[in-house]
Design a protein around this motif. Structure first.
Motif, PDB file in Angstrom:
ATOM      1  N   ALA A   1      59.777  44.962  55.063  1.00 53.14           N
ATOM      2  CA  ALA A   1      61.030  44.225  54.747  1.00 53.14           C
ATOM      3  C   ALA A   1      60.551  42.628  55.005  1.00 53.14           C
ATOM      4  O   ALA A   1      60.144  42.090  55.817  1.00 53.14           O
ATOM      5  CB  ALA A   1      62.167  44.230  55.707  1.00 53.14           C
ATOM      6  N   LEU A   2      60.591  42.109  53.649  1.00 48.40           N
ATOM      7  CA  LEU A   2      59.881  40.617  53.558  1.00 48.40           C
ATOM      8  C   LEU A   2      60.811  39.650  53.198  1.00 48.40           C
ATOM      9  O   LEU A   2      61.522  39.890  51.991  1.00 48.40           O
ATOM     10  CB  LEU A   2      58.658  40.794  52.279  1.00 48.40           C
ATOM     11  N   PHE A   3      60.728  38.570  53.701  1.00 44.29           N
ATOM     12  CA  PHE A   3      61.804  37.476  53.585  1.00 44.29           C
ATOM     13  C   PHE A   3      61.231  36.124  53.187  1.00 44.29           C
ATOM     14  O   PHE A   3      60.242  35.685  53.880  1.00 44.29           O
ATOM     15  CB  PHE A   3      62.737  37.097  54.835  1.00 44.29           C
ATOM     16  N   GLY A   4      61.580  35.685  52.264  1.00 45.20           N
ATOM     17  CA  GLY A   4      60.893  34.620  51.528  1.00 45.20           C
ATOM     18  C   GLY A   4      59.400  34.985  51.117  1.00 45.20           C
ATOM     19  O   GLY A   4      58.534  34.181  51.645  1.00 45.20           O
ATOM     20  N   PRO A   5      59.290  36.121  50.286  1.00 43.03           N
ATOM     21  CA  PRO A   5      57.958  36.583  50.396  1.00 43.03           C
ATOM     22  C   PRO A   5      57.160  35.762  49.224  1.00 43.03           C
ATOM     23  O   PRO A   5      57.663  35.291  48.322  1.00 43.03           O
ATOM     24  CB  PRO A   5      58.460  37.910  49.877  1.00 43.03           C
ATOM     25  N   LEU A   6      55.766  35.809  49.515  1.00 44.56           N
ATOM     26  CA  LEU A   6      55.008  35.306  48.489  1.00 44.56           C
ATOM     27  C   LEU A   6      53.652  36.051  48.596  1.00 44.56           C
ATOM     28  O   LEU A   6      53.141  36.301  49.648  1.00 44.56           O
ATOM     29  CB  LEU A   6      54.678  33.725  48.618  1.00 44.56           C
TER      30      LEU A   6
ATOM     31  N   GLU B   1      51.522  51.093  49.589  1.00 44.89           N
ATOM     32  CA  GLU B   1      52.048  52.565  49.322  1.00 44.89           C
ATOM     33  C   GLU B   1      53.576  52.509  49.920  1.00 44.89           C
ATOM     34  O   GLU B   1      54.261  53.239  49.767  1.00 44.89           O
ATOM     35  CB  GLU B   1      51.317  53.357  49.787  1.00 44.89           C
ATOM     36  N   ALA B   2      53.699  51.765  50.821  1.00 44.59           N
ATOM     37  CA  ALA B   2      54.961  51.678  51.509  1.00 44.59           C
ATOM     38  C   ALA B   2      56.320  51.232  50.930  1.00 44.59           C
ATOM     39  O   ALA B   2      56.108  50.800  49.927  1.00 44.59           O
ATOM     40  CB  ALA B   2      54.813  50.820  53.006  1.00 44.59           C
ATOM     41  N   PRO B   3      57.336  51.786  51.156  1.00 41.00           N
ATOM     42  CA  PRO B   3      58.647  51.203  50.469  1.00 41.00           C
ATOM     43  C   PRO B   3      58.549  49.329  50.921  1.00 41.00           C
ATOM     44  O   PRO B   3      58.449  49.247  51.878  1.00 41.00           O
ATOM     45  CB  PRO B   3      59.781  51.792  51.084  1.00 41.00           C
ATOM     46  N   VAL B   4      59.361  48.872  50.111  1.00 41.41           N
ATOM     47  CA  VAL B   4      59.215  47.461  50.110  1.00 41.41           C
ATOM     48  C   VAL B   4      60.662  47.138  50.017  1.00 41.41           C
ATOM     49  O   VAL B   4      61.313  47.061  48.878  1.00 41.41           O
ATOM     50  CB  VAL B   4      58.462  46.682  49.292  1.00 41.41           C
ATOM     51  N   LEU B   5      61.004  45.978  50.707  1.00 41.41           N
ATOM     52  CA  LEU B   5      62.463  45.176  50.434  1.00 41.41           C
ATOM     53  C   LEU B   5      61.897  43.907  50.247  1.00 41.41           C
ATOM     54  O   LEU B   5      61.375  43.456  51.255  1.00 41.41           O
ATOM     55  CB  LEU B   5      63.535  45.562  51.746  1.00 41.41           C
TER      56      LEU B   5
ATOM     57  N   SER C   1      58.909  52.452  46.608  1.00 44.36           N
ATOM     58  CA  SER C   1      60.179  51.903  46.483  1.00 44.36           C
ATOM     59  C   SER C   1      60.057  50.438  46.209  1.00 44.36           C
ATOM     60  O   SER C   1      59.614  49.846  47.110  1.00 44.36           O
ATOM     61  CB  SER C   1      61.523  52.465  46.673  1.00 44.36           C
ATOM     62  N   VAL C   2      60.836  49.913  45.767  1.00 47.21           N
ATOM     63  CA  VAL C   2      60.948  48.477  45.707  1.00 47.21           C
ATOM     64  C   VAL C   2      62.314  47.779  45.538  1.00 47.21           C
ATOM     65  O   VAL C   2      62.912  48.288  44.475  1.00 47.21           O
ATOM     66  CB  VAL C   2      60.025  47.601  44.681  1.00 47.21           C
ATOM     67  N   ARG C   3      63.119  47.084  46.244  1.00 45.50           N
ATOM     68  CA  ARG C   3      64.270  46.652  46.295  1.00 45.50           C
ATOM     69  C   ARG C   3      64.163  45.158  46.342  1.00 45.50           C
ATOM     70  O   ARG C   3      63.662  44.462  47.382  1.00 45.50           O
ATOM     71  CB  ARG C   3      65.352  46.966  47.068  1.00 45.50           C
TER      72      ARG C   3
END
Length: 264
Positions: free
Chosen positions: A111-116, A200-204, A231-233
């Motif tokens: 779960a990535l916030f402000g991702p780059l 490979e993991a699901p990503v938010l 998955s990616v959201r």
């Protein structure tokens, strides 16, 4: 809550259940995650102050993203964490991506916030200049850096309507050790991109519509590169800048409560 000192890092450890490891960004600390802790009830939450940040001693020599990854792996090994959900903010999202690409068995979800993926070339020089200012001017330099970043990195709505999150960001920055902050800047300025296609993991992915570090168009482009993820959201929050968990805690809590249980 238990406070561990692991390789000169301060690491907070609380709760029981599946592990969640929370990695703050440049100028952050473990407290970056305090506003969203209610979403993590029922989990074992591990929140380090990364080397050179908050209460943790500065790493000797040059600090790099690779060293930050190694530091997180050392924390996981010491605390017997073999599999975990990872939360990251800003620079912490880069560390999370490297971990997920290199250690897929360790990372249950991201779960990535402000991702780059990595700073653009135009930003790297500015980050190095900020490192020089912190190193050369000390507390006065950090004061000026904090004022500039409060104006640039959080939204106009947050500054005008939410004094507590605004003060939180300013305090997080002004309390950093100038030399530790300078080394963290240098690590971010030199950050290599992870092999995100291997994740490979699901990503938010969560960002704000006023985030100048991780603007929505860049985050959407990042999502398109996560071709191997389960998955990616992608979520874009209105009237929000770069300090997503602090500026829009309720929205982040809602998304985490939906995302994390689905990955168990």
């Amino acid at each position: 809550m238990t406070l561990h000192i692991i390789d000169r890092m301060a690491v907070e450890d609380e709760g029981e259940g599946d592990a969640v490891v929370c990695l703050h960004g440049l100028g952050g600390t473990s407290n970056t995650w305090t506003p969203v802790m209610q979403a993590l009830a029922g989990y074992r939450v591990i929140r380090p102050d990364l080397p050179g940040s908050g209460r943790s001693a500065a790493a000797g020599g040059t600090l790099t993203i690779e060293k930050l990854v190694e530091a997180v792996l050392a924390v996981c090994a010491r605390l017997n964490v073999s599999r975990a959900h990872f939360l990251g903010h800003s620079m912490g999202t880069i560390v999370c991506q490297h971990l997920a690409a290199a250690q897929p068995r360790l990372v249950r979800s991201l779960a990535l916030f402000g991702p780059l993926i990595a700073p653009p070339e135009t930003a790297r020089g500015n980050i190095r200049t900020r490192a020089e200012k912190a190193r050369n001017e000390g507390v006065r330099g950090m004061h000026e850096i904090a004022l500039a970043l409060v104006n640039a990195s959080i939204s106009a709505d947050t500054r005008q309507r939410l004094p507590v999150p605004t003060a939180f960001v300013r305090e997080s920055l002004t309390r950093q050790d100038p030399e530790g902050y300078a080394r963290s800047c240098e690590a971010l300025a030199a950050a290599p991109a992870a092999a995100v296609e291997r994740i490979e993991a699901p990503v938010l992915l969560m960002t704000g519509d006023e985030d100048v570090v991780a603007p929505p168009q860049s985050v959407r482009a990042m999502a398109e590169r996560l071709t191997g993820a389960k998955s990616v959201r992608t979520v874009v929050l209105p009237r929000c800048g770069h300090w997503t968990p602090v500026e829009r805690a309720e929205d982040c809590v809602r998304e985490l409560k939906s995302f994390l249980p689905a990955q168990r």
